[in-house]
Design a protein around this motif. Structure first.
Motif, PDB file in Angstrom:
ATOM      1  N   ARG A  28      -3.918  -6.550  -7.412  1.00  0.00           N
ATOM      2  CA  ARG A  28      -3.483  -5.168  -7.216  1.00  0.00           C
ATOM      3  C   ARG A  28      -4.263  -4.199  -8.086  1.00  0.00           C
ATOM      4  O   ARG A  28      -4.809  -4.564  -9.127  1.00  0.00           O
ATOM      5  CB  ARG A  28      -2.004  -5.022  -7.553  1.00  0.00           C
ATOM      6  CG  ARG A  28      -1.686  -5.237  -9.026  1.00  0.00           C
ATOM      7  CD  ARG A  28      -0.459  -4.466  -9.466  1.00  0.00           C
ATOM      8  NE  ARG A  28      -0.070  -4.778 -10.835  1.00  0.00           N
ATOM      9  CZ  ARG A  28      -0.579  -4.180 -11.898  1.00  0.00           C
ATOM     10  NH1 ARG A  28      -1.546  -3.281 -11.775  1.00  0.00           N
ATOM     11  NH2 ARG A  28      -0.164  -4.507 -13.107  1.00  0.00           N
ATOM     12  N   LYS A  29      -4.290  -2.965  -7.628  1.00  0.00           N
ATOM     13  CA  LYS A  29      -4.710  -1.831  -8.444  1.00  0.00           C
ATOM     14  C   LYS A  29      -3.640  -0.775  -8.263  1.00  0.00           C
ATOM     15  O   LYS A  29      -3.262  -0.472  -7.125  1.00  0.00           O
ATOM     16  CB  LYS A  29      -6.074  -1.293  -8.017  1.00  0.00           C
ATOM     17  CG  LYS A  29      -6.588  -0.190  -8.944  1.00  0.00           C
ATOM     18  CD  LYS A  29      -8.056   0.103  -8.711  1.00  0.00           C
ATOM     19  CE  LYS A  29      -8.579   1.063  -9.781  1.00  0.00           C
ATOM     20  NZ  LYS A  29     -10.037   1.304  -9.634  1.00  0.00           N
ATOM     21  N   SER A  30      -3.110  -0.252  -9.366  1.00  0.00           N
ATOM     22  CA  SER A  30      -1.984   0.662  -9.229  1.00  0.00           C
ATOM     23  C   SER A  30      -2.097   1.841 -10.174  1.00  0.00           C
ATOM     24  O   SER A  30      -2.899   1.853 -11.128  1.00  0.00           O
ATOM     25  CB  SER A  30      -0.659  -0.078  -9.475  1.00  0.00           C
ATOM     26  OG  SER A  30      -0.545  -0.460 -10.829  1.00  0.00           O
ATOM     27  N   MET A  31      -1.267   2.849  -9.883  1.00  0.00           N
ATOM     28  CA  MET A  31      -1.151   4.041 -10.713  1.00  0.00           C
ATOM     29  C   MET A  31       0.341   4.307 -10.908  1.00  0.00           C
ATOM     30  O   MET A  31       1.098   4.355  -9.937  1.00  0.00           O
ATOM     31  CB  MET A  31      -1.819   5.244 -10.031  1.00  0.00           C
ATOM     32  CG  MET A  31      -1.616   6.571 -10.758  1.00  0.00           C
ATOM     33  SD  MET A  31      -2.524   7.936  -9.974  1.00  0.00           S
ATOM     34  CE  MET A  31      -1.677   8.047  -8.384  1.00  0.00           C
ATOM     35  N   ILE A  32       0.757   4.438 -12.155  1.00  0.00           N
ATOM     36  CA  ILE A  32       2.139   4.772 -12.485  1.00  0.00           C
ATOM     37  C   ILE A  32       2.119   5.950 -13.445  1.00  0.00           C
ATOM     38  O   ILE A  32       1.431   5.916 -14.473  1.00  0.00           O
ATOM     39  CB  ILE A  32       2.882   3.575 -13.113  1.00  0.00           C
ATOM     40  CG1 ILE A  32       2.940   2.406 -12.118  1.00  0.00           C
ATOM     41  CG2 ILE A  32       4.288   3.976 -13.529  1.00  0.00           C
ATOM     42  CD1 ILE A  32       3.631   1.172 -12.670  1.00  0.00           C
TER      43      ILE A  32
ATOM     44  N   ILE B 279       0.857  -1.189   0.000  1.00  0.00           N
ATOM     45  CA  ILE B 279       0.000   0.000   0.000  1.00  0.00           C
ATOM     46  C   ILE B 279       0.889   1.233   0.000  1.00  0.00           C
ATOM     47  O   ILE B 279       1.773   1.372   0.850  1.00  0.00           O
ATOM     48  CB  ILE B 279      -0.925   0.024   1.230  1.00  0.00           C
ATOM     49  CG1 ILE B 279      -1.832  -1.207   1.247  1.00  0.00           C
ATOM     50  CG2 ILE B 279      -1.777   1.298   1.235  1.00  0.00           C
ATOM     51  CD1 ILE B 279      -2.683  -1.334   2.495  1.00  0.00           C
ATOM     52  N   GLY B 280       0.682   2.104  -0.954  1.00  0.00           N
ATOM     53  CA  GLY B 280       1.487   3.321  -1.000  1.00  0.00           C
ATOM     54  C   GLY B 280       0.908   4.332  -1.973  1.00  0.00           C
ATOM     55  O   GLY B 280       0.154   3.980  -2.883  1.00  0.00           O
ATOM     56  N   ASN B 281       1.289   5.587  -1.780  1.00  0.00           N
ATOM     57  CA  ASN B 281       0.813   6.652  -2.655  1.00  0.00           C
ATOM     58  C   ASN B 281       1.803   7.809  -2.619  1.00  0.00           C
ATOM     59  O   ASN B 281       2.250   8.212  -1.549  1.00  0.00           O
ATOM     60  CB  ASN B 281      -0.575   7.134  -2.224  1.00  0.00           C
ATOM     61  CG  ASN B 281      -1.119   8.201  -3.152  1.00  0.00           C
ATOM     62  OD1 ASN B 281      -1.279   7.958  -4.346  1.00  0.00           O
ATOM     63  ND2 ASN B 281      -1.384   9.380  -2.629  1.00  0.00           N
ATOM     64  N   ASN B 282       2.158   8.304  -3.790  1.00  0.00           N
ATOM     65  CA  ASN B 282       3.033   9.465  -3.907  1.00  0.00           C
ATOM     66  C   ASN B 282       2.409  10.419  -4.911  1.00  0.00           C
ATOM     67  O   ASN B 282       2.510  10.217  -6.126  1.00  0.00           O
ATOM     68  CB  ASN B 282       4.438   9.045  -4.346  1.00  0.00           C
ATOM     69  CG  ASN B 282       5.421  10.200  -4.331  1.00  0.00           C
ATOM     70  OD1 ASN B 282       5.069  11.342  -4.644  1.00  0.00           O
ATOM     71  ND2 ASN B 282       6.663   9.918  -3.977  1.00  0.00           N
TER      72      ASN B 282
ATOM     73  N   ASN C 152       2.342   8.095  -8.495  1.00  0.00           N
ATOM     74  CA  ASN C 152       2.389   6.641  -8.358  1.00  0.00           C
ATOM     75  C   ASN C 152       1.621   6.200  -7.111  1.00  0.00           C
ATOM     76  O   ASN C 152       1.657   6.888  -6.078  1.00  0.00           O
ATOM     77  CB  ASN C 152       3.826   6.137  -8.232  1.00  0.00           C
ATOM     78  CG  ASN C 152       4.560   6.132  -9.562  1.00  0.00           C
ATOM     79  OD1 ASN C 152       4.046   6.627 -10.568  1.00  0.00           O
ATOM     80  ND2 ASN C 152       5.754   5.590  -9.572  1.00  0.00           N
ATOM     81  N   GLY C 153       0.967   5.069  -7.195  1.00  0.00           N
ATOM     82  CA  GLY C 153       0.269   4.519  -6.039  1.00  0.00           C
ATOM     83  C   GLY C 153      -0.076   3.063  -6.281  1.00  0.00           C
ATOM     84  O   GLY C 153      -0.114   2.593  -7.423  1.00  0.00           O
ATOM     85  N   VAL C 154      -0.306   2.331  -5.207  1.00  0.00           N
ATOM     86  CA  VAL C 154      -0.633   0.913  -5.349  1.00  0.00           C
ATOM     87  C   VAL C 154      -1.393   0.428  -4.128  1.00  0.00           C
ATOM     88  O   VAL C 154      -1.196   0.922  -3.011  1.00  0.00           O
ATOM     89  CB  VAL C 154       0.660   0.064  -5.530  1.00  0.00           C
ATOM     90  CG1 VAL C 154       1.543   0.151  -4.301  1.00  0.00           C
ATOM     91  CG2 VAL C 154       0.324  -1.401  -5.836  1.00  0.00           C
ATOM     92  N   ARG C 155      -2.291  -0.509  -4.357  1.00  0.00           N
ATOM     93  CA  ARG C 155      -2.959  -1.254  -3.290  1.00  0.00           C
ATOM     94  C   ARG C 155      -2.991  -2.704  -3.760  1.00  0.00           C
ATOM     95  O   ARG C 155      -3.688  -3.047  -4.708  1.00  0.00           O
ATOM     96  CB  ARG C 155      -4.383  -0.747  -3.069  1.00  0.00           C
ATOM     97  CG  ARG C 155      -5.107  -1.446  -1.910  1.00  0.00           C
ATOM     98  CD  ARG C 155      -6.564  -1.058  -1.835  1.00  0.00           C
ATOM     99  NE  ARG C 155      -7.327  -1.559  -2.967  1.00  0.00           N
ATOM    100  CZ  ARG C 155      -7.871  -0.800  -3.908  1.00  0.00           C
ATOM    101  NH1 ARG C 155      -7.728   0.514  -3.869  1.00  0.00           N
ATOM    102  NH2 ARG C 155      -8.559  -1.346  -4.917  1.00  0.00           N
TER     103      ARG C 155
END
Length: 225
Positions: free
Chosen positions: A204-208, A174-177, A182-185
């Motif tokens: 997962r669901k993520s953002m790059i 779990i993280g978010n910047n 960028n982010g991920v769960r």
């Protein structure tokens, strides 16, 4: 030196005794042959059968309900079961089970003495691409730039509670910047089943670079180690 710099250079804590060897033994080898699994809905009527039998309900009606449930058809209430409609709903358990798709392939994974790194390939659909696990510290790192530490998964010998698990590990990523977008769960499970087979799953669901997945991605495979 800033707090962030100190955090970045501080090594992760040591794994509990025995974890390092166990994680290494369960993770796939380079070119590991695996079978693709999928989630399939199922309906459990075990508790319903006990309750109806205790209440003296009609066995023929109960038999039709269990046959329908076995075919994946949601049962409907019948007063001849001798239990209330509320109890009927409570004793019908909807759950997902894992089933083989019949598709066998080789995982795109590289492995050396210190790290296992996943690539992409047929049937992997980019789910594990860029994910790696440090074989010495157990730390998992994803392409989004975040890390996760393993926790032990308790054994399970009760089939009514899901997979029959001998031992295993789980990583919650779990993280978010917001600055870099960028982010991920995500959740990665590495489980040894009672059969001796290993199940590896990552959801997962993520953002790059501010590009967000439209939906949760999941890969579930089973293999022998």
């Amino acid at each position: 030196m800033s707090v962030a710099a100190v955090a970045a250079t501080t090594p992760p804590p040591a794994l509990p005794a025995g974890w390092q060897a166990r994680i290494a033994s369960l993770l796939p080898l380079a070119g590991q042959s695996a079978t693709l699994l999928e989630r399939r809905p199922s309906i459990s009527t075990l508790e319903l059968e006990w309750q109806v039998a205790s209440a003296g309900g009609d066995p023929d009606v109960l038999r039709q309900i269990t046959l329908s449930a076995a075919r994946g058809i949601a049962p409907t209430y019948d007063k001849r079961l001798n239990i209330s409609q509320e109890d009927f709903k409570r004793y019908i358990v909807f759950q997902n089970t894992l089933a083989s798709t019949g598709k066998t392939f080789r995982l795109n994974v590289t492995r050396d003495a210190s790290r296992v790194t996943f690539g992409d390939g047929a049937y992997m659909n980019g789910v594990l691409k860029g994910v790696s696990i440090d074989l010495k510290t157990g730390e998992m790192r994803g392409p989004e730039g975040f890390t996760a530490r393993p926790v032990a998964v308790p054994a399970n010998d009760d089939p009514d509670r899901g997979l029959l698990v001998r031992s295993g590990f789980q990583w919650r990523m779990i993280g978010n910047n917001a600055q870099i977008g960028n982010g991920v769960r995500g959740t990665l499970n590495l489980l040894q089943l009672a059969s001796g087979r290993v199940v590896l799953s990552y959801t997962r669901k993520s953002m790059i670079d501010r590009k967000v997945d439209d939906f949760d991605r999941e890969l579930i495979v089973e293999y022998s180690r």
